[in-house]
Write an enzyme that holds these catalytic residues in place. Structure first.
Site, PDB file in Angstrom:
ATOM      1  N   LYS A 139       0.861  -1.191   0.000  1.00 44.40           N
ATOM      2  CA  LYS A 139       0.000   0.000   0.000  1.00 44.40           C
ATOM      3  C   LYS A 139       0.889   1.229   0.000  1.00 44.40           C
ATOM      4  O   LYS A 139       2.041   1.159   0.433  1.00 44.40           O
ATOM      5  CB  LYS A 139      -0.882   0.024   1.255  1.00 44.40           C
TER       6      LYS A 139
ATOM      7  N   ASP B  46      -6.916   4.135  -4.749  1.00 38.14           N
ATOM      8  CA  ASP B  46      -7.638   4.013  -3.476  1.00 38.14           C
ATOM      9  C   ASP B  46      -8.287   5.387  -3.264  1.00 38.14           C
ATOM     10  O   ASP B  46      -8.478   6.127  -4.241  1.00 38.14           O
ATOM     11  CB  ASP B  46      -6.671   3.635  -2.329  1.00 38.14           C
TER      12      ASP B  46
ATOM     13  N   ALA C 118     -18.590   3.233  -3.814  1.00 37.49           N
ATOM     14  CA  ALA C 118     -20.014   3.475  -3.545  1.00 37.49           C
ATOM     15  C   ALA C 118     -20.852   3.440  -4.832  1.00 37.49           C
ATOM     16  O   ALA C 118     -21.936   2.856  -4.850  1.00 37.49           O
ATOM     17  CB  ALA C 118     -20.186   4.809  -2.830  1.00 37.49           C
TER      18      ALA C 118
HETATM   19  P1  NDP Z   1     -12.940   7.661  -3.189  1.00 40.95           P
HETATM   20  O1  NDP Z   1     -11.940   8.712  -2.942  1.00 40.95           O
HETATM   21  O2  NDP Z   1     -13.435   7.455  -4.577  1.00 40.95           O
HETATM   22  O3  NDP Z   1     -14.200   7.899  -2.273  1.00 40.95           O
HETATM   23  C1  NDP Z   1     -14.173   7.935  -0.873  1.00 40.95           C
HETATM   24  C2  NDP Z   1     -15.213   8.928  -0.510  1.00 40.95           C
HETATM   25  O4  NDP Z   1     -15.665   8.780   0.819  1.00 40.95           O
HETATM   26  C3  NDP Z   1     -14.671  10.339  -0.609  1.00 40.95           C
HETATM   27  O5  NDP Z   1     -15.645  11.129  -1.251  1.00 40.95           O
HETATM   28  C4  NDP Z   1     -14.495  10.749   0.837  1.00 40.95           C
HETATM   29  O6  NDP Z   1     -14.556  12.146   1.036  1.00 40.95           O
HETATM   30  C5  NDP Z   1     -15.668  10.061   1.423  1.00 40.95           C
HETATM   31  N1  NDP Z   1     -15.581   9.967   2.840  1.00 40.95           N
HETATM   32  C6  NDP Z   1     -14.491  10.003   3.617  1.00 40.95           C
HETATM   33  N2  NDP Z   1     -14.834   9.878   4.888  1.00 40.95           N
HETATM   34  C7  NDP Z   1     -16.181   9.764   4.899  1.00 40.95           C
HETATM   35  C8  NDP Z   1     -17.121   9.592   5.926  1.00 40.95           C
HETATM   36  N3  NDP Z   1     -16.753   9.538   7.202  1.00 40.95           N
HETATM   37  N4  NDP Z   1     -18.417   9.477   5.603  1.00 40.95           N
HETATM   38  C9  NDP Z   1     -18.810   9.513   4.312  1.00 40.95           C
HETATM   39  N5  NDP Z   1     -17.946   9.693   3.310  1.00 40.95           N
HETATM   40  C10 NDP Z   1     -16.650   9.808   3.598  1.00 40.95           C
HETATM   41  O7  NDP Z   1     -12.360   6.311  -2.611  1.00 40.95           O
HETATM   42  P2  NDP Z   1     -12.785   4.823  -2.911  1.00 40.95           P
HETATM   43  O8  NDP Z   1     -14.211   4.730  -3.242  1.00 40.95           O
HETATM   44  O9  NDP Z   1     -11.783   4.261  -3.841  1.00 40.95           O
HETATM   45  O10 NDP Z   1     -12.498   4.145  -1.499  1.00 40.95           O
HETATM   46  C11 NDP Z   1     -13.489   4.024  -0.469  1.00 40.95           C
HETATM   47  C12 NDP Z   1     -13.086   2.920   0.471  1.00 40.95           C
HETATM   48  O11 NDP Z   1     -12.989   1.683  -0.235  1.00 40.95           O
HETATM   49  C13 NDP Z   1     -11.732   3.085   1.153  1.00 40.95           C
HETATM   50  O12 NDP Z   1     -11.791   2.494   2.432  1.00 40.95           O
HETATM   51  C14 NDP Z   1     -10.809   2.266   0.260  1.00 40.95           C
HETATM   52  O13 NDP Z   1      -9.653   1.861   0.959  1.00 40.95           O
HETATM   53  C15 NDP Z   1     -11.713   1.100  -0.066  1.00 40.95           C
HETATM   54  N6  NDP Z   1     -11.382   0.314  -1.248  1.00 40.95           N
HETATM   55  C16 NDP Z   1     -11.211   0.885  -2.470  1.00 40.95           C
HETATM   56  C17 NDP Z   1     -10.960   0.093  -3.575  1.00 40.95           C
HETATM   57  C18 NDP Z   1     -10.853   0.647  -4.949  1.00 40.95           C
HETATM   58  O14 NDP Z   1     -10.747  -0.144  -5.890  1.00 40.95           O
HETATM   59  N7  NDP Z   1     -10.892   1.945  -5.152  1.00 40.95           N
HETATM   60  C19 NDP Z   1     -10.805  -1.359  -3.460  1.00 40.95           C
HETATM   61  C20 NDP Z   1     -11.070  -1.871  -2.130  1.00 40.95           C
HETATM   62  C21 NDP Z   1     -11.328  -1.044  -1.090  1.00 40.95           C
HETATM   63  P3  NDP Z   1     -13.275  12.983   1.570  1.00 40.95           P
HETATM   64  O15 NDP Z   1     -12.208  12.766   0.566  1.00 40.95           O
HETATM   65  O16 NDP Z   1     -13.785  14.374   1.591  1.00 40.95           O
HETATM   66  O17 NDP Z   1     -12.890  12.505   2.940  1.00 40.95           O
HETATM   67  O1  2IT Z   2      -7.926  -1.630  -0.995  1.00 42.24           O
HETATM   68  C1  2IT Z   2      -7.821  -2.124  -2.134  1.00 42.24           C
HETATM   69  O2  2IT Z   2      -7.929  -3.338  -2.324  1.00 42.24           O
HETATM   70  C2  2IT Z   2      -7.594  -1.223  -3.253  1.00 42.24           C
HETATM   71  N1  2IT Z   2      -7.543  -0.012  -3.055  1.00 42.24           N
HETATM   72  C3  2IT Z   2      -7.368  -1.776  -4.640  1.00 42.24           C
HETATM   73  C4  2IT Z   2      -5.932  -2.206  -4.807  1.00 42.24           C
HETATM   74  C5  2IT Z   2      -5.556  -2.657  -6.188  1.00 42.24           C
HETATM   75  O3  2IT Z   2      -4.371  -2.963  -6.337  1.00 42.24           O
HETATM   76  O4  2IT Z   2      -6.390  -2.714  -7.093  1.00 42.24           O
END
Ligand code: NDP
Ligand code: 2IT
Length: 445
Positions: free
Chosen positions: A124, A164, A240
């Site tokens: 990471k 991420d 989301a």
């Molecule tokens: P994004 O940046 O696309 O979206 C995250 C969103 O959540 C941001 O808009 C952020 O806003 C918001 N946010 C932060 N804190 C809060 C809160 N307390 N309540 C509501 N919204 C909040 O990130 P991802 O969608 O990529 O990632 C979301 C989660 O999923 C993380 O935990 C990430 O580690 C996990 N994840 C992502 C993967 C991927 O492929 N992208 C894969 C697996 C897991 P702000 O920036 O203003 O804080």
């Molecule tokens: O938390 C996760 O699994 C991710 N942000 C995706 C990592 C990846 O290598 O696609």
């Protein structure tokens, strides 16, 4: 193994790293019985070795903002464990980023990647850079400066970063452009690339889709489905939107999404038009959800509140770590929620998880149910190595298969004597066994 002794020693060595210690504690609690029954693990000191990263790289990122002022950020890459394949895991750009958060994410990634059934180690990285309010040119200059340091540490067979929080397709583009210029090669060194230049179809939606596919499997164990279910989703980003789209497609009503400013209640359920508007808001670098209420009739905004106060059947936390606490969990359970499927990494606190397990609702930990994102990254790596592209249908079918397999592994290792499936235990043990066995095979290195 004595969990308390190990935790005490880690706390002394890494004081204040609370997210990292929380993630380690959960895994140790799950695997302690198995570990103590397997003297070969103890002799090889697998736990002592797996809880410490192989290496942590930190660097300074200096860049010029649009006013010509010098800005300085911290950059990190943690290569946590490479026993089963090249280090693999995302980059997070968010002002809250610190060593503890990246270590927890890297540690979780080891077992998540093992669960995908693909050969990927755990890593990471990221920066405390805040993308919010930055111009496109500033994002580009920051990404280029970040890669100027990172490029020598990564490679398609050594360490493969991805996105991420705060790192999506645009950032991967700028990072990849700079890598390509420096390394003079066009390889699968990053995943989440654009589909026209080496990216895999379905990668953008894979994490959210995978989360819903996993929940579908959990519901099926009860003879149930998404049809007609009321769903609340937190977050407003990559994960989301995919979850909202797939849950809606399967006949559920998604009645809430949230941002850091609060949540919007959508009593009649999200429409595709709303999902498109949400993506537009995100693309404007202005990730607040409040405008949804002005744009769509019947939608209300609840400032500073979390969607967990709503009466829903299914909750999908897809925002960030520790966003769902004990009282939130109790509220969900009291309101009759039957399933919580983590899309984010470690969104539920330890207290919240205890409440879900005690009440025996269907609960999946992120390392199992959000593994679809990194799994599809693994599929992108395969396509890059083969210099080939699969169709969206082919990738989706492989993703679906992988999520079913992860579910089956959790059931295998997590089914309790009374038949209840403890997916936390199941995921931790299934992931751990694969990594520990590989470490035994590879010797003390
Ligand atoms: P994004 O940046 O696309 O979206 C995250 C969103 O959540 C941001 O808009 C952020 O806003 C918001 N946010 C932060 N804190 C809060 C809160 N307390 N309540 C509501 N919204 C909040 O990130 P991802 O969608 O990529 O990632 C979301 C989660 O999923 C993380 O935990 C990430 O580690 C996990 N994840 C992502 C993967 C991927 O492929 N992208 C894969 C697996 C897991 P702000 O920036 O203003 O804080
Ligand atoms: O938390 C996760 O699994 C991710 N942000 C995706 C990592 C990846 O290598 O696609």
């Amino acid at each position: 193994m004595n969990v308390q002794e190990i935790m005490n020693s880690l706390e002394a060595k890494h004081p204040g790293e609370k997210e990292y210690l929380q993630a380690v504690h959960e895994v140790l609690e799950s695997v302690k019985d198995l570990y103590n029954e397997n003297p070969q693990y103890q002799a090889a000191k697998i736990i002592e070795r797996v809880v410490e990263p192989d290496r942590i790289l930190t660097f300074k990122v200096s860049w010029l903002d649009d006013k010509g002022e010098v800005q300085v950020n911290l950059g990190y890459r943690i290569q946590f464990n490479g026993a089963i394949g090249p280090y693999k895991g995302g980059l997070r750009f968010h002002p809250s980023v610190n060593l503890s958060i990246l270590k927890f994410l890297g540690f979780e990634q080891i077992f998540k990647n093992a669960l995908t059934t693909l050969p990927m180690g755990g890593g990471k990285g990221g920066s405390d850079f805040n993308p919010k309010g930055k111009s496109d040119a500033e994002i580009m200059r920051f990404c280029q400066a970040f890669m100027l340091e990172l490029w020598q540490l990564i490679g398609p067979d050594t360490d493969v970063p991805a996105g991420d929080i705060g790192v999506g397709g645009r950032e991967i583009g700028y990072l990849y452009g700079m890598y390509k210029k420096l390394a003079k090669e066009h390889t699968g060194v990053l995943t989440g690339k654009g589909s026209g230049w080496g990216g895999s179809l379905m990668r953008p939606e894979a994490t959210g889709y995978g989360d819903v596919y996993f929940a579908q499997e959990m519901l099926a164990t009860k003879g149930d489905s998404f049809k007609g279910k009321i769903v609340a989703i937190s977050g407003f980003g990559n994960v989301a939107w995919g979850a909202a789209q797939k849950a809606t497609e399967l006949g559920a009503k998604v009645v809430a999404i949230s941002g850091p400013d609060g949540y919007v209640h959508i009593p009649n359920g999200m429409t595709n038009e709303m999902i498109d508007y949400m993506l537009e808001l995100r693309a404007s670098n202005n990730d607040i959800v409040a405008p949804m209420a002005q744009e769509f009739q019947g939608v209300t905004f609840h400032a500073g509140k979390k969607p967990w106060e709503l009466k829903v059947d299914i909750a999908l936390p897809c925002a960030t770590q520790n966003e769902l606490n004990g009282p939130d969990a109790q509220k969900l359970v009291d309101n009759g929620c039957i399933l919580v499927g983590e899309g984010a990494n470690m969104p539920s606190t330890e207290e919240a998880i205890d409440i879900f397990l005690k009440n025996k609702i269907l609960f999946s930990p992120g390392k199992a149910s959000n593994a679809g994102g990194v799994a599809t990254s693994g599929l992108e790596m395969s396509q890059n190595s083969a210099r080939y592209n699969w169709s969206a249908e082919e990738v989706d079918a492989k993703l679906h298969r992988i999520m079913k397999d992860i579910h089956a592994a959790c059931v295998k290792y997590g089914t309790q004597p009374d038949g209840y499936v403890n997916y936390v235990k199941g995921a931790n043990i299934a992931g751990f066994v694969k990594v520990a066995d590989a470490m035994l095979d590879l010797g003390v290195i």
